[in-house]
Design an enzyme around this catalytic site. Structure first.
Site, PDB file in Angstrom:
ATOM      1  N   ASN A  51     -36.071 -13.283 -32.501  1.00 40.24           N
ATOM      2  CA  ASN A  51     -35.677 -14.637 -32.409  1.00 40.24           C
ATOM      3  C   ASN A  51     -34.387 -15.035 -30.698  1.00 40.24           C
ATOM      4  O   ASN A  51     -33.865 -14.222 -30.765  1.00 40.24           O
ATOM      5  CB  ASN A  51     -34.733 -14.700 -33.270  1.00 40.24           C
ATOM      6  CG  ASN A  51     -34.271 -16.263 -33.760  1.00 40.24           C
ATOM      7  OD1 ASN A  51     -34.341 -17.025 -32.810  1.00 40.24           O
ATOM      8  ND2 ASN A  51     -33.044 -16.029 -34.723  1.00 40.24           N
ATOM      9  N   TRP A  52     -35.657 -15.306 -30.362  1.00 42.94           N
ATOM     10  CA  TRP A  52     -34.724 -15.424 -28.813  1.00 42.94           C
ATOM     11  C   TRP A  52     -33.148 -16.247 -29.042  1.00 42.94           C
ATOM     12  O   TRP A  52     -32.578 -16.450 -28.098  1.00 42.94           O
ATOM     13  CB  TRP A  52     -35.591 -15.569 -27.715  1.00 42.94           C
ATOM     14  CG  TRP A  52     -36.585 -14.561 -27.251  1.00 42.94           C
ATOM     15  CD1 TRP A  52     -36.294 -13.192 -27.973  1.00 42.94           C
ATOM     16  CD2 TRP A  52     -37.551 -14.386 -26.197  1.00 42.94           C
ATOM     17  NE1 TRP A  52     -37.469 -12.727 -27.554  1.00 42.94           N
ATOM     18  CE2 TRP A  52     -37.944 -13.584 -26.654  1.00 42.94           C
ATOM     19  CE3 TRP A  52     -37.202 -16.008 -25.238  1.00 42.94           C
ATOM     20  CZ2 TRP A  52     -39.067 -12.866 -25.681  1.00 42.94           C
ATOM     21  CZ3 TRP A  52     -38.558 -15.228 -24.643  1.00 42.94           C
ATOM     22  CH2 TRP A  52     -39.709 -14.341 -24.606  1.00 42.94           C
ATOM     23  N   LYS A  53     -33.430 -16.972 -30.324  1.00 43.07           N
ATOM     24  CA  LYS A  53     -32.151 -18.328 -30.204  1.00 43.07           C
ATOM     25  C   LYS A  53     -31.513 -19.161 -29.004  1.00 43.07           C
ATOM     26  O   LYS A  53     -33.150 -19.582 -27.827  1.00 43.07           O
ATOM     27  CB  LYS A  53     -30.795 -17.121 -30.372  1.00 43.07           C
ATOM     28  CG  LYS A  53     -30.747 -16.182 -31.540  1.00 43.07           C
ATOM     29  CD  LYS A  53     -29.505 -15.751 -32.320  1.00 43.07           C
ATOM     30  CE  LYS A  53     -30.331 -14.871 -33.276  1.00 43.07           C
ATOM     31  NZ  LYS A  53     -28.826 -13.975 -33.559  1.00 43.07           N
ATOM     32  N   HIS A  90     -32.171 -21.035 -40.292  1.00 39.77           N
ATOM     33  CA  HIS A  90     -31.377 -20.022 -39.987  1.00 39.77           C
ATOM     34  C   HIS A  90     -29.686 -20.083 -40.079  1.00 39.77           C
ATOM     35  O   HIS A  90     -29.562 -21.008 -39.849  1.00 39.77           O
ATOM     36  CB  HIS A  90     -31.813 -19.703 -38.455  1.00 39.77           C
ATOM     37  CG  HIS A  90     -31.294 -17.837 -38.115  1.00 39.77           C
ATOM     38  ND1 HIS A  90     -29.738 -18.014 -37.622  1.00 39.77           N
ATOM     39  CD2 HIS A  90     -31.468 -16.844 -38.158  1.00 39.77           C
ATOM     40  CE1 HIS A  90     -29.426 -16.663 -37.553  1.00 39.77           C
ATOM     41  NE2 HIS A  90     -30.682 -16.209 -37.477  1.00 39.77           N
ATOM     42  N   GLU A  99     -27.999 -19.662 -38.793  1.00 42.02           N
ATOM     43  CA  GLU A  99     -26.825 -21.043 -37.390  1.00 42.02           C
ATOM     44  C   GLU A  99     -27.349 -22.468 -37.664  1.00 42.02           C
ATOM     45  O   GLU A  99     -26.180 -22.977 -37.037  1.00 42.02           O
ATOM     46  CB  GLU A  99     -26.956 -19.762 -36.172  1.00 42.02           C
ATOM     47  CG  GLU A  99     -26.620 -18.716 -35.791  1.00 42.02           C
ATOM     48  CD  GLU A  99     -27.037 -17.558 -35.160  1.00 42.02           C
ATOM     49  OE1 GLU A  99     -28.164 -17.676 -34.312  1.00 42.02           O
ATOM     50  OE2 GLU A  99     -27.036 -16.517 -35.330  1.00 42.02           O
ATOM     51  N   GLU A 126     -31.293 -11.980 -44.526  1.00 39.40           N
ATOM     52  CA  GLU A 126     -30.395 -11.935 -43.186  1.00 39.40           C
ATOM     53  C   GLU A 126     -28.518 -11.918 -43.321  1.00 39.40           C
ATOM     54  O   GLU A 126     -27.999 -13.346 -43.371  1.00 39.40           O
ATOM     55  CB  GLU A 126     -30.046 -13.226 -42.120  1.00 39.40           C
ATOM     56  CG  GLU A 126     -31.795 -12.891 -41.265  1.00 39.40           C
ATOM     57  CD  GLU A 126     -31.910 -13.237 -39.659  1.00 39.40           C
ATOM     58  OE1 GLU A 126     -32.489 -12.610 -38.742  1.00 39.40           O
ATOM     59  OE2 GLU A 126     -31.460 -14.201 -39.533  1.00 39.40           O
ATOM     60  N   GLY A 131     -25.709 -10.539 -35.569  1.00 39.83           N
ATOM     61  CA  GLY A 131     -24.602 -10.349 -34.457  1.00 39.83           C
ATOM     62  C   GLY A 131     -24.357  -9.531 -33.943  1.00 39.83           C
ATOM     63  O   GLY A 131     -22.549  -9.553 -32.885  1.00 39.83           O
ATOM     64  N   SER A 179     -28.716  -7.170 -36.760  1.00 43.30           N
ATOM     65  CA  SER A 179     -28.373  -5.785 -36.168  1.00 43.30           C
ATOM     66  C   SER A 179     -29.805  -5.257 -36.146  1.00 43.30           C
ATOM     67  O   SER A 179     -29.373  -3.589 -36.024  1.00 43.30           O
ATOM     68  CB  SER A 179     -27.449  -5.470 -36.732  1.00 43.30           C
ATOM     69  OG  SER A 179     -26.275  -6.174 -36.006  1.00 43.30           O
ATOM     70  N   GLY A 183     -33.065 -10.783 -33.376  1.00 44.19           N
ATOM     71  CA  GLY A 183     -32.468 -11.281 -32.415  1.00 44.19           C
ATOM     72  C   GLY A 183     -31.863 -10.190 -31.189  1.00 44.19           C
ATOM     73  O   GLY A 183     -32.605 -10.446 -30.484  1.00 44.19           O
ATOM     74  N   GLY A 184     -30.723  -9.790 -30.792  1.00 47.53           N
ATOM     75  CA  GLY A 184     -30.457  -8.925 -29.665  1.00 47.53           C
ATOM     76  C   GLY A 184     -30.890  -8.435 -29.058  1.00 47.53           C
ATOM     77  O   GLY A 184     -31.613  -8.430 -28.455  1.00 47.53           O
TER      78      GLY A 184
HETATM   79  P1  PGA Z   1     -29.434 -10.212 -34.434  1.00 47.36           P
HETATM   80  O1  PGA Z   1     -29.639 -11.262 -34.464  1.00 47.36           O
HETATM   81  O2  PGA Z   1     -30.623  -9.213 -34.460  1.00 47.36           O
HETATM   82  O3  PGA Z   1     -28.821 -10.405 -33.318  1.00 47.36           O
HETATM   83  O4  PGA Z   1     -28.760  -9.875 -35.041  1.00 47.36           O
HETATM   84  C1  PGA Z   1     -30.870 -11.794 -35.963  1.00 47.36           C
HETATM   85  C2  PGA Z   1     -31.278 -13.056 -36.541  1.00 47.36           C
HETATM   86  O5  PGA Z   1     -30.030 -13.908 -36.764  1.00 47.36           O
HETATM   87  O6  PGA Z   1     -31.826 -13.609 -36.426  1.00 47.36           O
END
Ligand code: PGA
Length: 250
Positions: A9-11, A95, A97, A167, A173, A213, A234-235
Protein backbone atom coordinates in the site's frame (compact mmCIF):
# COMPACT_ATOMS: atom_id res chain seq x y z
CA UNK A 1 -4.76 -24.17 2.07
CA UNK A 2 -4.90 -20.39 1.85
CA UNK A 3 -2.32 -18.85 -0.49
CA UNK A 4 -0.29 -16.06 1.11
CA UNK A 5 -1.02 -12.58 -0.18
CA UNK A 6 1.45 -9.74 0.27
CA UNK A 7 0.15 -6.35 -0.80
CA UNK A 8 2.01 -3.05 -1.02
CA UNK A 9 0.00 0.00 0.00
CA UNK A 10 1.99 2.93 -1.31
CA UNK A 11 -0.52 5.50 0.03
CA UNK A 12 0.25 8.98 -1.41
CA UNK A 13 3.83 8.21 -2.39
CA UNK A 14 5.55 7.89 -5.78
CA UNK A 15 5.03 9.61 -9.12
CA UNK A 16 4.50 7.45 -12.22
CA UNK A 17 8.24 7.67 -12.98
CA UNK A 18 9.06 6.55 -9.44
CA UNK A 19 6.54 3.70 -9.67
CA UNK A 20 8.15 2.57 -12.91
CA UNK A 21 11.62 2.73 -11.42
CA UNK A 22 10.53 0.72 -8.34
CA UNK A 23 8.96 -1.99 -10.51
CA UNK A 24 11.92 -2.08 -12.88
CA UNK A 25 14.02 -3.15 -9.89
CA UNK A 26 11.39 -5.18 -8.00
CA UNK A 27 9.86 -7.39 -10.72
CA UNK A 28 13.07 -9.36 -11.46
CA UNK A 29 13.79 -9.75 -7.72
CA UNK A 30 10.61 -11.80 -7.20
CA UNK A 31 10.43 -13.62 -10.53
CA UNK A 32 10.85 -17.02 -8.84
CA UNK A 33 8.23 -16.43 -6.14
CA UNK A 34 5.16 -18.53 -6.91
CA UNK A 35 3.80 -19.61 -3.52
CA UNK A 36 2.83 -16.04 -2.64
CA UNK A 37 0.51 -13.65 -4.41
CA UNK A 38 1.96 -10.14 -4.78
CA UNK A 39 -0.24 -7.09 -5.27
CA UNK A 40 1.01 -3.53 -5.74
CA UNK A 41 -1.46 -0.78 -4.78
CA UNK A 42 -0.04 2.53 -5.99
CA UNK A 43 -1.77 5.93 -6.09
CA UNK A 44 -4.48 6.01 -8.80
CA UNK A 45 -2.36 8.18 -11.08
CA UNK A 46 0.31 5.42 -11.20
CA UNK A 47 -2.04 2.52 -11.97
CA UNK A 48 -1.54 2.52 -15.76
CA UNK A 49 2.25 2.72 -15.43
CA UNK A 50 2.27 -0.02 -12.80
CA UNK A 51 0.12 -2.32 -14.93
CA UNK A 52 2.46 -1.80 -17.85
CA UNK A 53 5.54 -2.44 -15.69
CA UNK A 54 4.28 -5.76 -14.25
CA UNK A 55 3.26 -7.22 -17.64
CA UNK A 56 4.66 -10.71 -18.13
CA UNK A 57 5.03 -11.28 -14.37
CA UNK A 58 2.65 -12.82 -11.81
CA UNK A 59 2.33 -9.52 -9.95
CA UNK A 60 -1.08 -7.88 -9.95
CA UNK A 61 -2.12 -4.29 -9.36
CA UNK A 62 -4.74 -2.94 -6.97
CA UNK A 63 -6.31 0.44 -6.27
CA UNK A 64 -6.31 2.05 -2.82
CA UNK A 65 -9.90 3.23 -3.05
CA UNK A 66 -12.91 3.59 -5.36
CA UNK A 67 -16.40 5.10 -5.30
CA UNK A 68 -19.47 2.92 -4.77
CA UNK A 69 -21.52 4.56 -7.54
CA UNK A 70 -21.41 3.18 -11.06
CA UNK A 71 -20.76 6.66 -12.45
CA UNK A 72 -21.96 10.19 -11.85
CA UNK A 73 -21.17 13.71 -10.77
CA UNK A 74 -18.56 12.84 -8.12
CA UNK A 75 -15.64 15.15 -8.77
CA UNK A 76 -12.29 13.55 -8.08
CA UNK A 77 -13.62 10.01 -7.71
CA UNK A 78 -12.89 6.79 -9.62
CA UNK A 79 -15.38 4.01 -10.36
CA UNK A 80 -15.01 0.24 -10.24
CA UNK A 81 -15.59 -0.09 -13.99
CA UNK A 82 -12.79 2.41 -14.67
CA UNK A 83 -10.42 0.29 -12.58
CA UNK A 84 -11.49 -2.91 -14.32
CA UNK A 85 -11.17 -1.31 -17.76
CA UNK A 86 -7.58 -0.44 -16.95
CA UNK A 87 -6.75 -4.00 -15.84
CA UNK A 88 -6.78 -3.48 -12.08
CA UNK A 89 -7.71 -6.65 -10.17
CA UNK A 90 -7.81 -5.66 -6.47
CA UNK A 91 -9.05 -2.75 -4.42
CA UNK A 92 -8.35 -1.75 -0.82
CA UNK A 93 -11.57 -0.69 0.93
CA UNK A 94 -12.09 1.04 4.26
CA UNK A 95 -8.44 1.68 5.11
CA UNK A 96 -8.28 3.36 8.52
CA UNK A 97 -6.84 6.50 6.89
CA UNK A 98 -9.93 6.65 4.66
CA UNK A 99 -12.14 6.16 7.70
CA UNK A 100 -10.24 8.73 9.77
CA UNK A 101 -9.55 11.52 7.25
CA UNK A 102 -12.28 11.05 4.66
CA UNK A 103 -15.24 10.06 6.83
CA UNK A 104 -15.71 6.52 5.54
CA UNK A 105 -18.19 4.62 7.66
CA UNK A 106 -19.01 0.91 7.79
CA UNK A 107 -22.03 1.71 5.63
CA UNK A 108 -19.87 3.34 2.93
CA UNK A 109 -17.44 0.40 3.07
CA UNK A 110 -20.43 -1.92 2.63
CA UNK A 111 -21.64 -0.04 -0.46
CA UNK A 112 -18.14 -0.04 -1.93
CA UNK A 113 -17.81 -3.76 -1.26
CA UNK A 114 -21.09 -4.49 -3.04
CA UNK A 115 -19.90 -2.54 -6.10
CA UNK A 116 -16.39 -4.04 -6.07
CA UNK A 117 -17.79 -7.60 -5.98
CA UNK A 118 -20.25 -6.81 -8.76
CA UNK A 119 -17.29 -5.81 -10.93
CA UNK A 120 -15.24 -8.82 -9.84
CA UNK A 121 -12.54 -6.78 -8.16
CA UNK A 122 -10.88 -8.62 -5.28
CA UNK A 123 -11.66 -6.48 -2.23
CA UNK A 124 -9.15 -6.06 0.57
CA UNK A 125 -11.36 -4.81 3.39
CA UNK A 126 -9.50 -3.18 6.28
CA UNK A 127 -10.60 -3.38 9.90
CA UNK A 128 -8.82 -2.51 13.12
CA UNK A 129 -9.18 -0.94 16.53
CA UNK A 130 -7.81 2.31 18.00
CA UNK A 131 -5.38 2.13 20.89
CA UNK A 132 -8.00 3.42 23.37
CA UNK A 133 -10.48 0.81 22.19
CA UNK A 134 -7.91 -1.91 22.81
CA UNK A 135 -7.13 -0.50 26.25
CA UNK A 136 -10.82 -0.45 27.12
CA UNK A 137 -11.10 -4.12 26.07
CA UNK A 138 -13.33 -3.31 23.10
CA UNK A 139 -11.20 -4.90 20.35
CA UNK A 140 -13.53 -7.84 19.73
CA UNK A 141 -16.62 -5.66 19.64
CA UNK A 142 -15.02 -3.16 17.24
CA UNK A 143 -13.76 -5.85 14.86
CA UNK A 144 -17.08 -7.70 14.80
CA UNK A 145 -18.97 -4.48 14.17
CA UNK A 146 -16.68 -3.50 11.29
CA UNK A 147 -16.90 -6.96 9.72
CA UNK A 148 -20.64 -7.32 10.05
CA UNK A 149 -21.11 -3.73 8.83
CA UNK A 150 -18.90 -4.31 5.79
CA UNK A 151 -20.58 -7.53 4.65
CA UNK A 152 -24.17 -6.69 5.58
CA UNK A 153 -26.77 -7.42 2.88
CA UNK A 154 -24.26 -9.36 0.77
CA UNK A 155 -25.00 -12.92 -0.25
CA UNK A 156 -22.34 -15.12 1.37
CA UNK A 157 -21.66 -16.97 -1.89
CA UNK A 158 -20.40 -13.73 -3.44
CA UNK A 159 -17.83 -13.13 -0.73
CA UNK A 160 -15.42 -15.96 -1.51
CA UNK A 161 -12.77 -13.68 -3.04
CA UNK A 162 -12.82 -11.15 -0.21
CA UNK A 163 -9.63 -10.57 1.76
CA UNK A 164 -9.74 -9.00 5.22
CA UNK A 165 -6.79 -6.90 6.39
CA UNK A 166 -6.48 -6.63 10.16
CA UNK A 167 -4.74 -3.34 10.76
CA UNK A 168 -4.69 -2.21 14.38
CA UNK A 169 -4.65 1.58 14.06
CA UNK A 170 -2.05 1.98 16.80
CA UNK A 171 0.40 -0.08 14.72
CA UNK A 172 0.06 1.76 11.40
CA UNK A 173 3.08 3.85 10.51
CA UNK A 174 4.12 3.96 14.16
CA UNK A 175 6.79 1.29 14.22
CA UNK A 176 4.72 -0.52 16.89
CA UNK A 177 3.79 -3.93 15.53
CA UNK A 178 1.26 -6.23 17.06
CA UNK A 179 3.10 -9.26 18.41
CA UNK A 180 2.52 -12.32 16.23
CA UNK A 181 0.35 -13.92 18.93
CA UNK A 182 -1.70 -10.78 19.49
CA UNK A 183 -2.27 -10.43 15.74
CA UNK A 184 -3.18 -14.12 15.45
CA UNK A 185 -5.67 -13.71 18.29
CA UNK A 186 -7.39 -10.83 16.45
CA UNK A 187 -7.42 -12.89 13.26
CA UNK A 188 -9.20 -15.68 15.12
CA UNK A 189 -11.84 -13.23 16.35
CA UNK A 190 -12.33 -12.01 12.76
CA UNK A 191 -12.57 -15.56 11.41
CA UNK A 192 -15.14 -16.55 14.03
CA UNK A 193 -17.25 -13.53 13.18
CA UNK A 194 -16.98 -14.40 9.49
CA UNK A 195 -17.97 -17.99 10.28
CA UNK A 196 -21.00 -16.76 12.22
CA UNK A 197 -22.08 -14.64 9.26
CA UNK A 198 -21.15 -16.74 6.20
CA UNK A 199 -20.57 -20.24 7.57
CA UNK A 200 -17.42 -22.05 8.65
CA UNK A 201 -16.24 -23.50 5.29
CA UNK A 202 -16.26 -20.11 3.55
CA UNK A 203 -14.72 -18.34 6.55
CA UNK A 204 -11.93 -20.93 6.63
CA UNK A 205 -11.19 -20.32 2.95
CA UNK A 206 -10.94 -16.54 3.28
CA UNK A 207 -7.61 -14.84 3.70
CA UNK A 208 -7.02 -12.57 6.66
CA UNK A 209 -3.83 -10.56 6.27
CA UNK A 210 -2.06 -8.39 8.84
CA UNK A 211 -1.01 -4.75 8.41
CA UNK A 212 0.72 -2.29 10.70
CA UNK A 213 4.48 -1.67 10.63
CA UNK A 214 5.33 -4.92 8.87
CA UNK A 215 9.08 -4.80 8.19
CA UNK A 216 11.65 -7.28 6.87
CA UNK A 217 12.72 -8.15 10.44
CA UNK A 218 9.27 -8.86 11.90
CA UNK A 219 7.67 -10.37 8.77
CA UNK A 220 8.94 -13.96 9.26
CA UNK A 221 7.42 -14.34 12.74
CA UNK A 222 4.12 -12.77 11.69
CA UNK A 223 3.80 -14.81 8.50
CA UNK A 224 4.71 -17.95 10.38
CA UNK A 225 1.42 -17.77 12.30
CA UNK A 226 -1.09 -20.15 10.69
CA UNK A 227 -3.87 -17.57 11.21
CA UNK A 228 -1.95 -14.85 9.30
CA UNK A 229 -2.44 -15.28 5.56
CA UNK A 230 -0.26 -12.43 4.36
CA UNK A 231 0.48 -8.76 4.91
CA UNK A 232 -0.60 -5.30 3.86
CA UNK A 233 2.58 -3.27 3.90
CA UNK A 234 2.83 0.52 3.90
CA UNK A 235 6.18 2.18 4.63
CA UNK A 236 8.34 -0.90 4.04
CA UNK A 237 6.79 -1.48 0.60
CA UNK A 238 8.25 1.75 -0.79
CA UNK A 239 11.72 0.29 -1.19
CA UNK A 240 12.03 -2.64 -3.63
CA UNK A 241 14.60 -4.51 -1.53
CA UNK A 242 12.71 -4.24 1.74
CA UNK A 243 9.46 -5.29 0.04
CA UNK A 244 11.29 -8.19 -1.61
CA UNK A 245 12.50 -9.33 1.82
CA UNK A 246 8.94 -9.26 3.18
CA UNK A 247 7.58 -11.17 0.18
CA UNK A 248 10.30 -13.80 0.60
CA UNK A 249 9.64 -14.09 4.34
CA UNK A 250 6.33 -15.79 3.51
P1 PGA B 1 2.58 0.69 7.60
O1 PGA B 1 1.15 0.86 6.88
O2 PGA B 1 3.17 -0.60 7.12
O3 PGA B 1 3.38 1.89 7.15
O4 PGA B 1 2.34 0.68 9.07
C1 PGA B 1 0.30 -0.23 6.72
C2 PGA B 1 -1.02 0.24 6.13
O5 PGA B 1 -1.50 1.31 6.52
O6 PGA B 1 -1.60 -0.44 5.27
Amino acid sequence: MRKLLIAANWKMYKTPAEAQSFLHTFVPLVKDVNQTEIVICPPAIDLATALHSVKGSEITVGAQNMHYAEEGAFTGEISASMLVALGVSHVILGHSERRQYFGETDDIVNRKLITALKHRLVPIVCVGEHEEQRERGETEQVLCQQISGAIARIDAARLHTMVIAYEPIWAIGTGKTATPSLAAEAHLIIRSELARMVGRPLADAMRIIYGGSVKPDNAPALLNQPEIDGALVGGASLDPHSFEAIVKAG
